[in-house]
Design an enzyme around this catalytic site. Structure first.
Site, short mmCIF file in Angstrom:
data_model
loop_
_atom_site.label_atom_id
_atom_site.label_comp_id
_atom_site.label_asym_id
_atom_site.label_seq_id
_atom_site.Cartn_x
_atom_site.Cartn_y
_atom_site.Cartn_z
N ARG A 1 35.20 39.18 5.57
CA ARG A 1 34.06 39.36 6.46
C ARG A 1 34.32 40.38 7.57
O ARG A 1 33.45 41.16 7.94
CB ARG A 1 33.67 38.02 7.09
CG ARG A 1 32.99 37.06 6.13
CD ARG A 1 32.61 35.77 6.86
NE ARG A 1 31.63 36.01 7.92
CZ ARG A 1 30.32 36.08 7.72
NH1 ARG A 1 29.81 35.91 6.52
NH2 ARG A 1 29.50 36.31 8.71
N HIS B 1 32.29 43.71 9.63
CA HIS B 1 32.09 43.98 11.06
C HIS B 1 32.66 45.36 11.42
O HIS B 1 32.07 46.10 12.20
CB HIS B 1 32.76 42.90 11.91
CG HIS B 1 32.20 41.51 11.67
ND1 HIS B 1 30.85 41.25 11.65
CD2 HIS B 1 32.82 40.32 11.45
CE1 HIS B 1 30.65 39.95 11.43
NE2 HIS B 1 31.84 39.36 11.30
N ASP C 1 22.34 42.60 11.59
CA ASP C 1 22.71 41.48 10.73
C ASP C 1 23.10 41.97 9.33
O ASP C 1 22.64 43.01 8.87
CB ASP C 1 21.53 40.51 10.64
CG ASP C 1 21.95 39.12 10.15
OD1 ASP C 1 23.17 38.83 10.14
OD2 ASP C 1 21.07 38.34 9.77
N LEU D 1 14.18 35.43 14.76
CA LEU D 1 14.64 35.99 16.04
C LEU D 1 16.06 35.56 16.38
O LEU D 1 16.73 36.23 17.17
CB LEU D 1 13.72 35.54 17.17
CG LEU D 1 12.46 36.38 17.40
CD1 LEU D 1 11.64 35.77 18.52
CD2 LEU D 1 12.84 37.81 17.75
N ASN E 1 26.54 41.91 8.08
CA ASN E 1 27.93 42.38 7.94
C ASN E 1 28.70 41.56 6.91
O ASN E 1 29.46 42.09 6.10
CB ASN E 1 28.67 42.31 9.28
CG ASN E 1 28.07 43.22 10.33
OD1 ASN E 1 27.15 43.99 10.03
ND2 ASN E 1 28.58 43.15 11.54
N GLY E 2 28.50 40.23 6.98
CA GLY E 2 29.22 39.34 6.07
C GLY E 2 28.80 39.58 4.62
O GLY E 2 29.64 39.64 3.72
N ARG E 3 27.48 39.74 4.42
CA ARG E 3 26.98 39.98 3.06
C ARG E 3 27.45 41.33 2.53
O ARG E 3 27.76 41.47 1.35
CB ARG E 3 25.44 39.89 3.04
CG ARG E 3 24.96 38.46 2.89
CD ARG E 3 23.53 38.32 3.32
NE ARG E 3 23.41 38.32 4.78
CZ ARG E 3 22.26 38.29 5.43
NH1 ARG E 3 21.13 38.29 4.76
NH2 ARG E 3 22.24 38.26 6.75
N ARG F 1 15.37 44.30 12.74
CA ARG F 1 16.38 43.39 12.20
C ARG F 1 16.77 43.87 10.81
O ARG F 1 15.91 44.12 9.97
CB ARG F 1 15.89 41.94 12.13
CG ARG F 1 17.02 41.02 11.66
CD ARG F 1 16.76 39.55 11.91
NE ARG F 1 17.97 38.79 11.55
CZ ARG F 1 18.35 37.64 12.08
NH1 ARG F 1 17.61 37.09 13.02
NH2 ARG F 1 19.45 37.03 11.69
N GLU G 1 25.35 31.17 19.68
CA GLU G 1 25.57 30.35 18.48
C GLU G 1 26.76 30.84 17.65
O GLU G 1 27.39 30.07 16.93
CB GLU G 1 24.31 30.34 17.60
CG GLU G 1 23.16 29.49 18.14
CD GLU G 1 22.38 30.15 19.27
OE1 GLU G 1 22.47 31.39 19.44
OE2 GLU G 1 21.67 29.43 19.99
N ASN G 2 27.07 32.14 17.76
CA ASN G 2 28.18 32.68 16.97
C ASN G 2 29.55 32.09 17.37
O ASN G 2 30.52 32.22 16.63
CB ASN G 2 28.24 34.22 17.07
CG ASN G 2 27.10 34.91 16.33
OD1 ASN G 2 26.65 35.99 16.74
ND2 ASN G 2 26.61 34.31 15.25
#
Ligand code: IPE
Ligand code: IPE
Ligand code: MG
Length: 252
Positions: A44, A48, A31, A206, A33-35, A199, A78-79
């Protein structure tokens, strides 16, 4: 035949690493990548792209550490709700990653596996993945498992549906539904549960990852953003794991 399973399920824990070992299976929520992209004033998708470098570094580090199974959460169910342009970019990147890194899989004798509702992925992605999986299927030493279009609840629901169908067909009795029988219907039943879940980017959640399999995993959260994650960060997580005491509900 219906079997009472309590004693067998408790026994299953006996083979697990309790203290000071190298984890056999490491699962990572990649987690941030965007930030990372935002921090560098980039779109963004650049985050990635940079994240793919971290994947290669972690593959090397895991191999070096003797980790047999590495599961990477690459795209959640959800992505799919993200903007189409980001999804398209991610799918392009995924194809490129598989094409560019298959040589390395062969060199290191790593078997590629996929877990998730892969039928939802674009046809071209499915084909590339299927080819790489087939060509690496004979390696038995270590495995790279990509979670794609993956959701923990989706996996459990899919397993329940398959079991219900078998009960309806008369192949199983409701009493045959034990924990181990249920686990046999998950996406990759032969893979042992993760010992360690990492993470990145400092989030303590999670996000629907491996809900069944992580029940006794050790958690390690780091503030490092995924595109910045390298061998040294992985080694830090290994060290933290080695210092944990796993109890599995037992007394020390
Ligand atoms: C993780 O990075 C990669 C995927 C979920 C595909 P994010 O894209 O979630 O990055 P942040 O959380 O916005 O920083
Ligand atoms: C989890 O990250 C999914 C992947 C890393 C593929 P997300 O960025 O999608 O999770 P949330 O939205 O922060 O919970
Ligand atoms: Mg995120």
């Amino acid at each position: 035949m219906t079997k009472r399973s309590v004693s067998t399920e408790v026994k299953r824990n006996d083979g697990r690493a309790k203290h000071g070992n190298t984890p056999r299976h490491v699962a990572i929520i990649m987690d941030g990548n965007g930030r990372w992209a935002e921090k560098h004033g980039l779109p963004r998708i650049s985050g990635h792209e940079e994240g793919a470098k971290a994947v290669r570094a972690v593959l090397r580090a895991a191999k070096e550490a003797g980790v047999k199974y590495l599961t990477l959460y690459a795209f959640s169910v959800e992505n799919w709700s993200r903007p189409k342009s980001e999804i398209d970019g991610l799918m392009r990147l995924l194809r490129r990653f598989v094409q560019k890194n298959e040589d390395d899989l062969h060199k290191n004798q790593i078997r590629l596996r996929i877990i998730g509702r892969t039928e939802d992925l674009p046809e071209a992605v499915q084909q590339d993945l299927a080819g790489a999986m087939e060509r690496t299927a004979h390696y038995s030493d270590s495995q790279l498992i990509l979670a794609l279009s993956y959701g923990g609840r989706a996996e459990i629901t899919d397993a329940a549906r398959r079991m219900a169908a078998r009960v309806k067909a008369g192949e199983l009795e409701p009493g045959d539904i034990t924990e181990s029988a249920f686990a046999e219907h998950l996406y990759a039943p032969d893979i042992p549960d993760p010992d360690l879940m990492i993470r990145t980017s400092g989030e303590y959640r999670l996000s629907n990852f491996l809900l069944w399999q992580l029940s006794y995993a050790e958690f390690y959260v780091t503030d490092v953003l995924w595109p910045d994650f390298r061998e040294a960060d992985f080694q830090k997580a290994m060290k933290a794991y080695a210092e944990r005491e796993r109890r599995f509900g037992d007394v020390r």
